[in-house]
Write a protein that holds these residues in place. Structure first.
Motif, short mmCIF file in Angstrom:
data_model
loop_
_atom_site.label_atom_id
_atom_site.label_comp_id
_atom_site.label_asym_id
_atom_site.label_seq_id
_atom_site.Cartn_x
_atom_site.Cartn_y
_atom_site.Cartn_z
N ILE A 111 0.87 -1.18 0.00
CA ILE A 111 0.00 0.00 0.00
C ILE A 111 0.90 1.23 0.00
CG2 ILE A 111 -1.59 1.39 1.41
CD1 ILE A 111 -2.76 -1.22 2.51
N TRP A 112 0.59 2.19 -0.89
CA TRP A 112 1.26 3.48 -0.83
C TRP A 112 0.28 4.56 -0.40
CZ3 TRP A 112 2.56 -0.05 -4.68
CH2 TRP A 112 3.91 -0.39 -4.77
N GLN A 113 0.81 5.70 -0.01
CA GLN A 113 -0.02 6.82 0.43
C GLN A 113 -0.22 7.80 -0.73
OE1 GLN A 113 -1.35 6.36 3.52
NE2 GLN A 113 -0.15 4.46 3.41
N GLY A 114 -1.02 8.83 -0.47
CA GLY A 114 -1.40 9.79 -1.51
C GLY A 114 -0.27 10.66 -2.04
N ASP A 134 -2.91 -6.74 -5.18
CA ASP A 134 -1.55 -6.75 -4.64
C ASP A 134 -1.03 -5.34 -4.36
OD1 ASP A 134 -1.30 -9.50 -4.70
OD2 ASP A 134 -0.63 -9.51 -6.79
N LEU A 135 -1.49 -4.37 -5.16
CA LEU A 135 -0.97 -3.01 -5.04
C LEU A 135 -2.12 -2.01 -4.92
CD1 LEU A 135 1.68 -3.14 -7.94
CD2 LEU A 135 2.03 -3.77 -5.54
N VAL A 136 -2.07 -1.17 -3.93
CA VAL A 136 -3.12 -0.18 -3.72
C VAL A 136 -2.51 1.13 -3.24
CG1 VAL A 136 -4.99 0.45 -2.09
CG2 VAL A 136 -5.08 -1.75 -3.29
N ARG A 137 -3.08 2.22 -3.70
CA ARG A 137 -2.69 3.55 -3.21
C ARG A 137 -3.86 4.08 -2.39
NH1 ARG A 137 -4.15 8.48 -6.13
NH2 ARG A 137 -2.92 10.25 -5.37
N VAL A 138 -3.63 4.39 -1.13
CA VAL A 138 -4.64 5.05 -0.32
C VAL A 138 -4.49 6.55 -0.57
CG1 VAL A 138 -5.39 5.60 2.03
CG2 VAL A 138 -4.76 3.25 1.44
N VAL A 139 -5.56 7.21 -1.01
CA VAL A 139 -5.43 8.60 -1.45
C VAL A 139 -5.14 9.52 -0.26
CG1 VAL A 139 -6.71 8.35 -3.59
CG2 VAL A 139 -7.95 8.87 -1.47
N SER A 140 -4.71 10.73 -0.57
CA SER A 140 -4.26 11.69 0.45
C SER A 140 -5.38 12.11 1.38
CB SER A 140 -3.72 12.93 -0.26
OG SER A 140 -4.82 13.66 -0.80
N CYS A 141 -5.03 12.84 2.41
CA CYS A 141 -6.01 13.33 3.38
C CYS A 141 -7.09 14.16 2.69
CB CYS A 141 -5.31 14.14 4.46
SG CYS A 141 -4.24 15.46 3.87
N ASN A 142 -6.68 15.08 1.81
CA ASN A 142 -7.67 15.94 1.16
C ASN A 142 -8.57 15.15 0.23
OD1 ASN A 142 -7.15 18.67 2.16
ND2 ASN A 142 -5.14 18.45 1.20
N THR A 143 -7.99 14.24 -0.54
CA THR A 143 -8.78 13.43 -1.47
C THR A 143 -9.71 12.51 -0.70
OG1 THR A 143 -6.93 13.54 -3.02
CG2 THR A 143 -8.63 11.91 -3.47
N THR A 144 -9.20 11.93 0.39
CA THR A 144 -10.04 11.06 1.23
C THR A 144 -11.27 11.82 1.72
OG1 THR A 144 -8.18 9.70 1.94
CG2 THR A 144 -10.11 9.74 3.40
N ALA A 145 -11.02 13.04 2.23
CA ALA A 145 -12.12 13.83 2.79
C ALA A 145 -13.14 14.17 1.70
CB ALA A 145 -11.58 15.10 3.44
N LEU A 146 -12.65 14.51 0.52
CA LEU A 146 -13.57 14.85 -0.57
C LEU A 146 -14.35 13.62 -1.03
CD1 LEU A 146 -11.28 17.36 -2.52
CD2 LEU A 146 -13.43 17.92 -1.35
#
Lengths: 335, 335
Positions: free
Chosen positions: B107-110, B134-146
């Protein structure tokens, strides 16, 4: 022609700047400024050669502090053709009977609401309608900045709707009492804020909403402006329209923030590092799906100062052409 | 069932929170965390009982500093089923070959861009599509909130267009190197900012623009959100939709700023005063001319933490129902 005799009631953030700006014009003069207390700003007024007037009850305090006064505020008002009221928001309204009693013209600032004068002023929008008026309200820094950009774009392209988001400075640089120092404050949390809709006191046909946040900085406000347009256009078209306005300044050359704008103002020798112009980032001007976006920075302490000078000129019938007044004001200020 | 073995590569602002959040779950465990230097955060990791791994070249520095390590980062990765990469933006990409070589999920971050994983994650939007990946990107704080607000409103009312204006905290609370300390910085001045459009990495059909300002505060971001809706509705309808979401919290009772939100989090005993939820001012929720407006505050340090836990659960196929994973994560965290 005799110069118009102007009094400034309230020698604070706006008042001291208006006094200096009036003094710089050749068709008007300052006959006095008022202070309630003999603080450091009163000493400055004294050093700059202004006659200082004070509330009757406080004259003794001024004398004790070694700041001679020329009389009471009522006496100052009696001597003037026009009073520019720069007292804190809400106080100006209490002064209205005094001005009416003395039969002087009066200008209030944007801290008062529209009905106090029945006419809200911005030089590019409605100078001609202010000619000969006795009572005028010069709109606030934020409203002034919005009017300056909306009016010419509406004229050339047609504005369907404006959405303005304001990041507001929490306090002026000399104000040590206010916050926040590390927080963001929806101001107010209830939407819309009054800022955008206040534009309609000058431009009643503009459809506009706004929201404002108060943030920990003292230098300038920044507006994120969105306008739906009636006409297909490019960012270049918009830049050409805004660039033709003398009180709109494009920042660039590595200016990435409000701090660098103020540093620029200091470097070019502006009095009190004032930026009287809307400061727009040219790279922010974007048109997509017939919608315009841009960022503009607004120097809350000074942007209304040239507007006050033009309002005086219209009300005193010193010039019938708004464009000529703007040019004359700008030239005298060095803008 | 054996617990999923999770490694956290990069024990900084996000990594230390993800480690604690994973530790709180009963279906996954932390087998190690990595630090590049034996600083105060490494001491904290030691005190919390995490096995610490470091770059081979720095193992001696850790030993000298009295912080024992369990091996190199490569050794940590070999032991894991899944690595959560919480290294600084851009560094995560350099680690990809190491994960591929070890055959572990990642997992990578935003801070990394979408193509690194080819899939950008938000628990309410696309949990089910992450199952077994197998591979995922967790979106950034701002994108998550939106994403958290756009998805349910789009589902119930239909979203025609979103305009998001972000007032961004300049630095995290522990970051003494960054500014500004008294300025507003268009970030970037060229519009649109990447923040809103990044929402489309999760919700490709959403029409969205955004602009961002960097401001002198460390606590939280604040978004001014505008959405054009396809359905006639009231503010109450919107509040009901948002209120049904477990990771959306309405602030009130005198909370006027981000500072009071964080004080609330401190008072209710949240770890590190974290607010994992979008914090929305209910009085700001306004619908006019089919357009929704509201303010939301976003705790940049913690909002993505529960999303990382859910992403692990989907990728490791520990739970096939997104709603159940969200509920399980929330319960374990005390949200």
């Amino acid at each position: 022609m005799a110069k118009a005799k102007i009094a400034v009631n309230g020698y604070g953030t706006i008042g001291k700047r208006v006094a200096d700006a009036v003094k710089a014009q050749d068709d008007m003069e300052i006959i006095g400024v008022s202070k309630t207390r003999p603080n450091y700003e009163a000493i400055v007024a004294q050093q700059l050669g202004y006659d200082i007037y004070a509330p009757a009850a406080n004259l003794e305090a001024f004398e004790k502090a070694g700041v001679p006064t020329a009389g009471t505020i009522e006496e100052m008002v009696e001597k003037a053709d026009l009073v520019v009221d720069c007292t804190p928001g809400g106080v100006g309204e209490q002064n209205k009977p005094m001005y009416e009693k003395a039969g002087v013209k009066a200008i209030w600032q944007g801290g008062e609401s529209h009905p106090i004068a029945g006419f809200s002023f911005n030089a590019v929008c409605n100078y001609e309608q202010a000619i000969g008026r006795d009572l005028v309200r010069v709109v606030s820094c934020n409203t002034t900045a919005l009017c300056r950009v909306i009016f010419p774009i509406d004229k050339e392209l047609g504005v369907k709707k404006v959405r303005a988001i304001l990041a507001r400075r929490a306090a002026d640089p000399n104000d040590v009492k206010k916050g926040p120092i590390n927080a963001i404050v929806p101001d107010p949390a209830k939407l819309p804020s009054h800022h955008g809709p206040d534009v309609r006191s000058v431009l009643p046909n503009i459809n506009i909403t706004s929201a404002a946040l108060k943030i920990p900085t003292t230098l300038m406000h920044v507006h994120t402006v969105n306008m739906e347009l009636n006409t297909n256009c490019t960012a270049e078209d918009v830049k050409n329209i805004l660039g033709s306005q003398s009180r709109i300044h494009f920042v660039g050359q590595g200016i990435s923030s409000t701090a660098e704008i103020i540093e620029f103002a200091r470097d070019i020798g502006r009095p009190r590092n004032d930026m009287w112009e809307n400061c727009i980032w040219p790279e922010s001007v974007t048109v997509t799906e017939n919608e315009l976006y841009f960022f503009q920075a607004v120097h809350q302490e000074s942007i209304v100062v040239p507007e006050n000078v033009d309002a005086i000129r219209a009300m005193m019938e010193l010039e019938s052409d708004g464009a000529k007044s703007i040019e004359k004001t700008n030239k005298a200020l060095g803008l």
